[in-house]
Structure formats: structure tokens, C-alpha cells
Design a protein around this motif. Structure first.
Motif, PDB file in Angstrom:
ATOM      1  N   LEU A  23       0.816  -1.222   0.000  1.00  0.00           N
ATOM      2  CA  LEU A  23       0.000   0.000   0.000  1.00  0.00           C
ATOM      3  C   LEU A  23       0.854   1.279   0.000  1.00  0.00           C
ATOM      4  O   LEU A  23       0.339   2.376   0.241  1.00  0.00           O
ATOM      5  CB  LEU A  23      -0.968   0.000   1.187  1.00  0.00           C
ATOM      6  N   LEU A  24       2.136   1.117  -0.298  1.00  0.00           N
ATOM      7  CA  LEU A  24       3.027   2.284  -0.343  1.00  0.00           C
ATOM      8  C   LEU A  24       2.497   3.306  -1.359  1.00  0.00           C
ATOM      9  O   LEU A  24       2.128   2.928  -2.480  1.00  0.00           O
ATOM     10  CB  LEU A  24       4.426   1.814  -0.760  1.00  0.00           C
ATOM     11  N   GLY A  25       2.447   4.568  -0.949  1.00  0.00           N
ATOM     12  CA  GLY A  25       1.954   5.615  -1.839  1.00  0.00           C
ATOM     13  C   GLY A  25       0.443   5.784  -1.799  1.00  0.00           C
ATOM     14  O   GLY A  25      -0.100   6.680  -2.427  1.00  0.00           O
ATOM     15  N   ARG A  26      -0.235   4.915  -1.050  1.00  0.00           N
ATOM     16  CA  ARG A  26      -1.708   5.001  -0.945  1.00  0.00           C
ATOM     17  C   ARG A  26      -2.084   5.667   0.373  1.00  0.00           C
ATOM     18  O   ARG A  26      -1.341   5.599   1.359  1.00  0.00           O
ATOM     19  CB  ARG A  26      -2.337   3.611  -0.958  1.00  0.00           C
ATOM     20  N   VAL A  27      -3.268   6.254   0.377  1.00  0.00           N
ATOM     21  CA  VAL A  27      -3.762   6.919   1.586  1.00  0.00           C
ATOM     22  C   VAL A  27      -5.043   6.206   2.053  1.00  0.00           C
ATOM     23  O   VAL A  27      -5.939   5.937   1.243  1.00  0.00           O
ATOM     24  CB  VAL A  27      -4.035   8.413   1.315  1.00  0.00           C
ATOM     25  N   ALA A  28      -5.074   5.894   3.338  1.00  0.00           N
ATOM     26  CA  ALA A  28      -6.249   5.224   3.918  1.00  0.00           C
ATOM     27  C   ALA A  28      -6.818   6.075   5.046  1.00  0.00           C
ATOM     28  O   ALA A  28      -6.060   6.631   5.842  1.00  0.00           O
ATOM     29  CB  ALA A  28      -5.843   3.859   4.466  1.00  0.00           C
ATOM     30  N   VAL A  29      -8.129   6.179   5.101  1.00  0.00           N
ATOM     31  CA  VAL A  29      -8.805   6.822   6.239  1.00  0.00           C
ATOM     32  C   VAL A  29      -9.479   5.719   7.049  1.00  0.00           C
ATOM     33  O   VAL A  29     -10.196   4.888   6.494  1.00  0.00           O
ATOM     34  CB  VAL A  29      -9.867   7.843   5.763  1.00  0.00           C
ATOM     35  N   VAL A  30      -9.229   5.710   8.364  1.00  0.00           N
ATOM     36  CA  VAL A  30      -9.911   4.770   9.260  1.00  0.00           C
ATOM     37  C   VAL A  30     -10.735   5.596  10.233  1.00  0.00           C
ATOM     38  O   VAL A  30     -10.185   6.337  11.055  1.00  0.00           O
ATOM     39  CB  VAL A  30      -8.902   3.890  10.033  1.00  0.00           C
ATOM     40  N   THR A  31     -12.064   5.500  10.135  1.00  0.00           N
ATOM     41  CA  THR A  31     -12.894   6.256  11.080  1.00  0.00           C
ATOM     42  C   THR A  31     -12.862   5.517  12.427  1.00  0.00           C
ATOM     43  O   THR A  31     -12.812   4.281  12.463  1.00  0.00           O
ATOM     44  CB  THR A  31     -14.347   6.431  10.584  1.00  0.00           C
ATOM     45  N   GLY A  32     -12.871   6.299  13.506  1.00  0.00           N
ATOM     46  CA  GLY A  32     -12.769   5.677  14.828  1.00  0.00           C
ATOM     47  C   GLY A  32     -11.485   4.883  14.955  1.00  0.00           C
ATOM     48  O   GLY A  32     -11.495   3.754  15.431  1.00  0.00           O
ATOM     49  N   GLY A  33     -10.379   5.515  14.563  1.00  0.00           N
ATOM     50  CA  GLY A  33      -9.090   4.809  14.588  1.00  0.00           C
ATOM     51  C   GLY A  33      -8.309   5.048  15.868  1.00  0.00           C
ATOM     52  O   GLY A  33      -7.164   4.609  15.988  1.00  0.00           O
ATOM     53  N   SER A  34      -8.916   5.725  16.835  1.00  0.00           N
ATOM     54  CA  SER A  34      -8.163   6.117  18.030  1.00  0.00           C
ATOM     55  C   SER A  34      -8.006   4.994  19.047  1.00  0.00           C
ATOM     56  O   SER A  34      -7.159   5.084  19.932  1.00  0.00           O
ATOM     57  CB  SER A  34      -8.846   7.321  18.691  1.00  0.00           C
ATOM     58  N   ARG A  35      -8.865   3.983  18.973  1.00  0.00           N
ATOM     59  CA  ARG A  35      -8.725   2.865  19.923  1.00  0.00           C
ATOM     60  C   ARG A  35      -9.405   1.620  19.370  1.00  0.00           C
ATOM     61  O   ARG A  35     -10.004   1.669  18.289  1.00  0.00           O
ATOM     62  CB  ARG A  35      -9.292   3.233  21.306  1.00  0.00           C
ATOM     63  N   GLY A  36      -9.307   0.548  20.149  1.00  0.00           N
ATOM     64  CA  GLY A  36     -10.007  -0.690  19.802  1.00  0.00           C
ATOM     65  C   GLY A  36      -9.633  -1.219  18.423  1.00  0.00           C
ATOM     66  O   GLY A  36      -8.483  -1.147  17.984  1.00  0.00           O
ATOM     67  N   ILE A  37     -10.631  -1.758  17.740  1.00  0.00           N
ATOM     68  CA  ILE A  37     -10.409  -2.412  16.450  1.00  0.00           C
ATOM     69  C   ILE A  37      -9.850  -1.411  15.423  1.00  0.00           C
ATOM     70  O   ILE A  37      -8.946  -1.729  14.657  1.00  0.00           O
ATOM     71  CB  ILE A  37     -11.737  -3.031  15.954  1.00  0.00           C
ATOM     72  N   GLY A  38     -10.399  -0.190  15.428  1.00  0.00           N
ATOM     73  CA  GLY A  38      -9.973   0.821  14.445  1.00  0.00           C
ATOM     74  C   GLY A  38      -8.494   1.146  14.566  1.00  0.00           C
ATOM     75  O   GLY A  38      -7.787   1.279  13.558  1.00  0.00           O
ATOM     76  N   ALA A  39      -8.007   1.242  15.795  1.00  0.00           N
ATOM     77  CA  ALA A  39      -6.580   1.544  16.010  1.00  0.00           C
ATOM     78  C   ALA A  39      -5.730   0.404  15.461  1.00  0.00           C
ATOM     79  O   ALA A  39      -4.674   0.641  14.849  1.00  0.00           O
ATOM     80  CB  ALA A  39      -6.308   1.751  17.499  1.00  0.00           C
ATOM     81  N   THR A  40      -6.172  -0.818  15.648  1.00  0.00           N
ATOM     82  CA  THR A  40      -5.407  -1.978  15.162  1.00  0.00           C
ATOM     83  C   THR A  40      -5.435  -2.028  13.638  1.00  0.00           C
ATOM     84  O   THR A  40      -4.431  -2.362  13.002  1.00  0.00           O
ATOM     85  CB  THR A  40      -5.973  -3.278  15.778  1.00  0.00           C
ATOM     86  N   ILE A  41      -6.582  -1.679  13.039  1.00  0.00           N
ATOM     87  CA  ILE A  41      -6.675  -1.617  11.568  1.00  0.00           C
ATOM     88  C   ILE A  41      -5.709  -0.544  11.048  1.00  0.00           C
ATOM     89  O   ILE A  41      -4.996  -0.749  10.066  1.00  0.00           O
ATOM     90  CB  ILE A  41      -8.124  -1.303  11.121  1.00  0.00           C
ATOM     91  N   ALA A  42      -5.686   0.605  11.721  1.00  0.00           N
ATOM     92  CA  ALA A  42      -4.800   1.701  11.292  1.00  0.00           C
ATOM     93  C   ALA A  42      -3.349   1.220  11.282  1.00  0.00           C
ATOM     94  O   ALA A  42      -2.599   1.456  10.327  1.00  0.00           O
ATOM     95  CB  ALA A  42      -4.970   2.903  12.218  1.00  0.00           C
ATOM     96  N   LYS A  43      -2.955   0.499  12.330  1.00  0.00           N
ATOM     97  CA  LYS A  43      -1.565   0.027  12.418  1.00  0.00           C
ATOM     98  C   LYS A  43      -1.271  -1.017  11.340  1.00  0.00           C
ATOM     99  O   LYS A  43      -0.193  -1.025  10.747  1.00  0.00           O
ATOM    100  CB  LYS A  43      -1.287  -0.536  13.818  1.00  0.00           C
ATOM    101  N   GLU A  44      -2.240  -1.890  11.094  1.00  0.00           N
ATOM    102  CA  GLU A  44      -2.055  -2.952  10.079  1.00  0.00           C
ATOM    103  C   GLU A  44      -1.876  -2.336   8.684  1.00  0.00           C
ATOM    104  O   GLU A  44      -0.997  -2.738   7.925  1.00  0.00           O
ATOM    105  CB  GLU A  44      -3.290  -3.881  10.104  1.00  0.00           C
TER     106      GLU A  44
END
Ligand code: NDP
Length: 271
Positions: A26-47
Motif C-alpha cells: 500500500l506504499l503511496g496510498r492513503v487510507a482513512v480509518v474512522t474511529g481509529g483512536s482505539r479498539g479495532i480501528g486503532a489496530t486496523i490503522a496500524k495494520e
């Protein structure tokens, strides 16, 4: 928080899909994760960041927590920034994606993850309990897609991943509002998938079972034991197991659209 100065990743050519064999597809791509501050969303953001994406970590109240997730991503060599916006408010959503376009110039992956609970038996459920959950868990998905789809169309490629729940598939005691919102996400996902397939944009849902988050830890041990009995695998999911499903859809799910990826330990088995 602005993204740190860094060498520019090569911009993916219009209409190209990530190469799954690349270490950071995903290099060069931009992803938005809503509710990324904790829980599942934070883990998705890191992945997604570990896969090379620049990740926008959205939050509504948890500015500090969101900044902490960005710091963790950056410490691991990734790239991320925070964006505060209440996704149940269309004006705030519009403003947030405007800032994303200004700062990062593009959008490739949208993960609609933000969600809340207002559990009550139906007899006790107020109209406010209903609207808060429908607006935050369902209308937000439409609002974000409304603004994000034109940005995905610009790339000739895009991935929309909506976090639903097994509760949207089978219902659950005390969750009439939540199950309606999560089922609504599934219908919305299928329709958008049909409409956007011709543009190289896939739209899928992920339906987690019970996941080990703060919410799970707050369930009393005797209730936890009863829930575990209902799950064929006799354990709850780790947030990482949900995040890996999201990564799969973003990176490898080229011919998959309009689907629900059930990551639930067997607690619900649909067709
Ligand atoms: P958490 O309660 O741990 O986190 C919720 C996240 O959503 C937070 O980042 C929160 O931000 C954000 N959020 C809430 N309201 C808004 C809003 N109006 N605008 C922007 N962001 C908002 O939830 P989980 O990680 O447990 O759940 C994540 C998703 O997974 C949800 O959609 C949930 O329904 C779904 N799910 C969860 C399961 C579970 O067992 N945990 C099972 C199945 C599905 P802030 O920190 O700023 O408040």
C-alpha cells in the motif's frame, strides 16, 4: 497533526491495484480509518500502515489516544496523521475529507469503523438511543462514502471496507438499534458494490464476532463464560484478526465485492 516530512513514495498510476507480493503493497496510498483512536480501528490503522499506507486516524473525542496511535505507527517506521471529526455530522465529514485531500492529495482506502453502543431492551429504548446509534453507526457510512467516492474515482481504483457485526446478521438481545444499523450497513454495502464495480472500486463488509476490546473486558466474568459457550472456537477474536481481514480486502480482494467477511469464531454461519 501533520504528516512528518519524508521522501515521497512513488504515486501509484491511475487504475493500478497494489501488488500483494510487495512487502509494503500500500506504499503511496492513503487510507482513512474512522474511529481509529482505539479498539479495532486503532489496530486496523496500524495494520494498514505496516502495509505501507499513509493512514489518517479519525477520532471524535480521543485526540490524545489518536495521537498515540500515530506515534506508534511512526515509531514503527510508518506514516500517519490524525483528523478529528464527528462522523455522524455530514458537515464535519465533508470538512475532514477536504483536509485529507489538501494534506495528502488522494484517498485509496476508506475503512468505516466508528461505532457506538446504546444497548437497552426494546421496551426501554428511547428515540434518542435509536437515533444516536443509527446516525453514528449507519448514516456515518453513507456520509463518508458520499464524500470519499469522488476521491476514489479520481484514482481509478479504491477499496471501501465497512465494519458491520455478526449482530447485524443474527440480531442480539438489547441491541435493536445496533443490529438495525449493522444490518443496514450490509444492504448499503451490496448496493454500492453493484454501482461502483465498473469503476474498479470494491465495497465489502467485515462482520466481527466478539472481539477482545475494552468493551469485552468490562463484561462480568460469569457473562463472559456464557458468551464463550456460544462460540464454537470458545474464545473471542483478537483485534489483529479483524485487522488482517481488512488488510486482505484492501490488498488482495481484487475480485471480491459486495461480500461480508465473517471473522467470528463460528458464532454465526450464514450462507
Ligand atoms: P471502541 O468503542 O473501542 O472504539 C470506537 C471508536 O469509534 C473510537 O475510536 C471512537 O473515537 C470512534 N467513534 C465513536 N463515535 C464516533 C463519531 N461520532 N465520530 C468519529 N469517531 C467515533 O469500539 P470497537 O473497537 O470495539 O469497535 C469498532 C467497530 O467494530 C464498531 O463499528 C463496532 O460496532 C464494531 N464491532 C465491534 C465488536 C466488538 O466486540 N468490539 C464486535 C463486532 C463489531 P473516540 O476515541 O474519539 O471516542
Amino acid at each position: 497533526m501533520d504528516i512528518k516530512a519524508r521522501p515521497k513514495a512513488e504515486t501509484p498510476a491511475t487504475g493500478t491495484a497494489p501488488d500483494p507480493s510487495h512487502a509494503q503493497p500500500l506504499l503511496g496510498r492513503v487510507a482513512v480509518v474512522t474511529g481509529g483512536s482505539r479498539g479495532i480501528g486503532a489496530t486496523i490503522a496500524k495494520e494498514l500502515a505496516a502495509s505501507g499506507a499513509t493512514v489518517v486516524v479519525n477520532y471524535v473525542r480521543g485526540a490524545e489516544a489518536a495521537a498515540g496511535i500515530v506515534a506508534q505507527i511512526e515509531a514503527a517506521g510508518g506514516h500517519a496523521g490524525t483528523e478529528g471529526a464527528d462522523v455522524s455530522d455530514f458537515d464535519q465529514v465533508g470538512a475532514m475529507f477536504g483536509r485529507v485531500k489538501e494534506k495528502y492529495g488522494r484517498l485509496d482506502v476508506l475503512v468505516n469503523n466508528a461505532g457506538i453502543l446504546r444497548d437497552r431492551t426494546f421496551k426501554k429504548m428511547s428515540i434518542t438511543d435509536w437515533h444516536e446509534v443509527i446516525n453514528t453507526n449507519l448514516s456515518s457510512v453513507m456520509y463518508c462514502c458520499n464524500v470519499a467516492v469522488p476521491m476514489l474515482l479520481d484514482n481509478g481504483w479504491g477499496r471501501i471496507i465497512n465494519i458491520s457485526s455478526f449482530v447485524g446478521q443474527m440480531g442480539n438481545f438489547g441491541q435493536a438499534n445496533y443490529s438495525a444499523a449493522k444490518a443496514g450497513i450490509l444492504g448499503f454495502t451490496k448496493t454500492l458494490a453493484i454501482e461502483l464495480a465498473r469503476y474498479n472500486i470494491t465495497v465489502n463488509a467485515v462482520c466481527p464476532g466478539f472481539v477482545e476490546t475494552e468493551m469485552w473486558s468490562s463484561v462480568p466474568p460469569n457473562i463472559q463464560a456464557k458468551i464463550l459457550e456460544r462460540i464454537p472456537m470458545h474464545r473471542v477474536a483478537k483485534a489483529e484478526e479483524i485487522a488482517r481481514g481488512v488488510r486482505f480486502l484492501a490488498v488482495e480482494g481484487d475480485y471480491m465485492t459486495g461480500q461480508s467477511l465473517n471473522i467470528n469464531g463460528g458464532v454465526y454461519m450464514g450462507w
